[in-house]
Design a protein around this motif. Structure first.
Motif, mmCIF file in Angstrom:
data_model
loop_
_atom_site.group_PDB
_atom_site.id
_atom_site.type_symbol
_atom_site.label_atom_id
_atom_site.label_comp_id
_atom_site.label_asym_id
_atom_site.label_seq_id
_atom_site.Cartn_x
_atom_site.Cartn_y
_atom_site.Cartn_z
ATOM 1 N N LYS A 60 -40.402 -3.704 -52.069
ATOM 2 C CA LYS A 60 -41.774 -4.129 -52.387
ATOM 3 C C LYS A 60 -41.858 -5.636 -52.616
ATOM 4 N N LEU A 61 -40.818 -6.216 -53.221
ATOM 5 C CA LEU A 61 -40.818 -7.661 -53.459
ATOM 6 C C LEU A 61 -40.603 -8.447 -52.165
ATOM 7 N N ASP A 62 -39.906 -7.834 -51.223
ATOM 8 C CA ASP A 62 -39.539 -8.544 -49.999
ATOM 9 C C ASP A 62 -40.682 -8.625 -48.998
ATOM 10 N N SER A 63 -41.447 -7.523 -48.859
ATOM 11 C CA SER A 63 -42.542 -7.533 -47.893
ATOM 12 C C SER A 63 -43.571 -6.478 -48.271
ATOM 13 N N PRO A 64 -44.849 -6.722 -47.955
ATOM 14 C CA PRO A 64 -45.881 -5.725 -48.279
ATOM 15 C C PRO A 64 -45.731 -4.471 -47.433
ATOM 16 N N ILE A 83 -38.669 12.412 -40.321
ATOM 17 C CA ILE A 83 -37.625 11.782 -41.126
ATOM 18 C C ILE A 83 -38.254 10.715 -42.005
ATOM 19 N N ARG A 84 -37.600 10.453 -43.113
ATOM 20 C CA ARG A 84 -37.968 9.339 -43.969
ATOM 21 C C ARG A 84 -36.754 8.446 -44.149
ATOM 22 N N LYS A 85 -36.981 7.150 -44.024
ATOM 23 C CA LYS A 85 -35.959 6.165 -44.315
ATOM 24 C C LYS A 85 -36.554 5.144 -45.280
ATOM 25 N N PHE A 86 -35.700 4.439 -46.005
ATOM 26 C CA PHE A 86 -36.202 3.280 -46.712
ATOM 27 C C PHE A 86 -36.669 2.284 -45.653
ATOM 28 N N VAL A 120 -34.319 -7.754 -46.890
ATOM 29 C CA VAL A 120 -33.796 -6.580 -47.591
ATOM 30 C C VAL A 120 -33.422 -5.503 -46.582
ATOM 31 N N GLY A 121 -34.200 -5.392 -45.524
ATOM 32 C CA GLY A 121 -33.924 -4.400 -44.496
ATOM 33 C C GLY A 121 -32.573 -4.605 -43.836
ATOM 34 N N ARG A 122 -32.186 -5.840 -43.616
ATOM 35 C CA ARG A 122 -30.873 -6.107 -43.006
ATOM 36 C C ARG A 122 -29.752 -5.630 -43.921
ATOM 37 N N PHE A 123 -29.932 -5.845 -45.213
ATOM 38 C CA PHE A 123 -28.929 -5.358 -46.173
ATOM 39 C C PHE A 123 -28.888 -3.831 -46.175
#
Length: 225
Positions: A60-64, A83-86, A120-123
């Motif tokens: 949430k902090l990284d992108s809307p 499916i659900r992913k972060f 954050v997604g790359r991590f």
């Protein structure tokens, strides 16, 4: 060639050769595999419970946008499931896909420097944390710990007969593709070859071997982006 609809006409227009799913793969009726899936998914969901709050805050902090990314995929015998992913990309990632060059060959999409992926997604992708919500799909029986990579609708609509063979087993959180190059494998036919090799070699012990290899690959951060 005689064909029949895998799914109901309302849910999908996809058709497959009639012979593909006539003989059930032994993994689909294995009690040992299902028990391993239940045990592994419970452990995975416990880990998910521990990391959920910090990961959700970071997203949430990284992108809307939402915490989870939801998508329809196709599993055993072409049955649709969600499916659900972060979320690891910007919110409007699907709308931007056509603007990104595809570095892969065939019915998959890969771009090493995909600008839609957030920091954050790359991590999350390098550590495979984005995949943890799928343990719920494993617990519910839609997926397995080990299986084939679950395809999207824009892939399945172009399937040839040998591609459908991938869906003779449940899709997995991990599998041959993940432990043999992961995102560095950019040829769809190579992925199909690996998926079919899994079906040939499958035993409950083979599943355990792939799970242990997956843990090593994750910690080594091999082939992930």
């Amino acid at each position: 060639m005689t064909t029949h609809s895998v799914l109901s006409p309302i849910s999908s227009p996809f058709t497959v050769p009639e012979s593909v799913f006539q003989v059930p793969h032994p993994s689909t009726c294995s009690v040992a595999k299902r028990l391993l899936d239940i045990f592994g998914s419970v452990i995975g969901l416990l880990i998910l419970a521990l990391v959920f709050v910090p990961v959700a805050i970071a997203i949430k902090l990284d992108s809307p946008g939402p915490i989870f990314y939801k998508q329809k995929r196709y599993g055993l015998h072409g049955r649709p499931f969600e499916i659900r992913k972060f979320r690891s990309m910007v919110e409007n990632a699907e709308a931007l896909k056509a603007l990104i060059p595809n570095e892969a060959q065939g019915l998959i999409f890969k771009n090493r420097e995909d600008p839609r992926v957030t920091q954050v997604g790359r991590f999350l992708r390098r550590t495979s944390l984005d995949e943890f919500p799928q343990f719920w799909n494993v617990l519910s029986g839609e997926m397995s710990l080990v299986g084939t990579r679950p395809p999207t609708g824009d892939e399945v609509v172009h399937y040839d007969e040998h591609h459908w063979q991938r869906l003779c087993v449940k899709p997995g959180i991990t599998g041959e593709w993940q432990v043999n190059g992961r995102s560095s494998v950019k040829d769809f036919e190579k992925i199909v070859e690996l998926d079919l090799r899994y079906q040939t070699h499958w035993t409950p012990l083979y599943d355990l071997t792939i799970i242990f290899k997956t843990v090593f690959v994750i910690f080594a951060k091999t082939g992930a982006y």
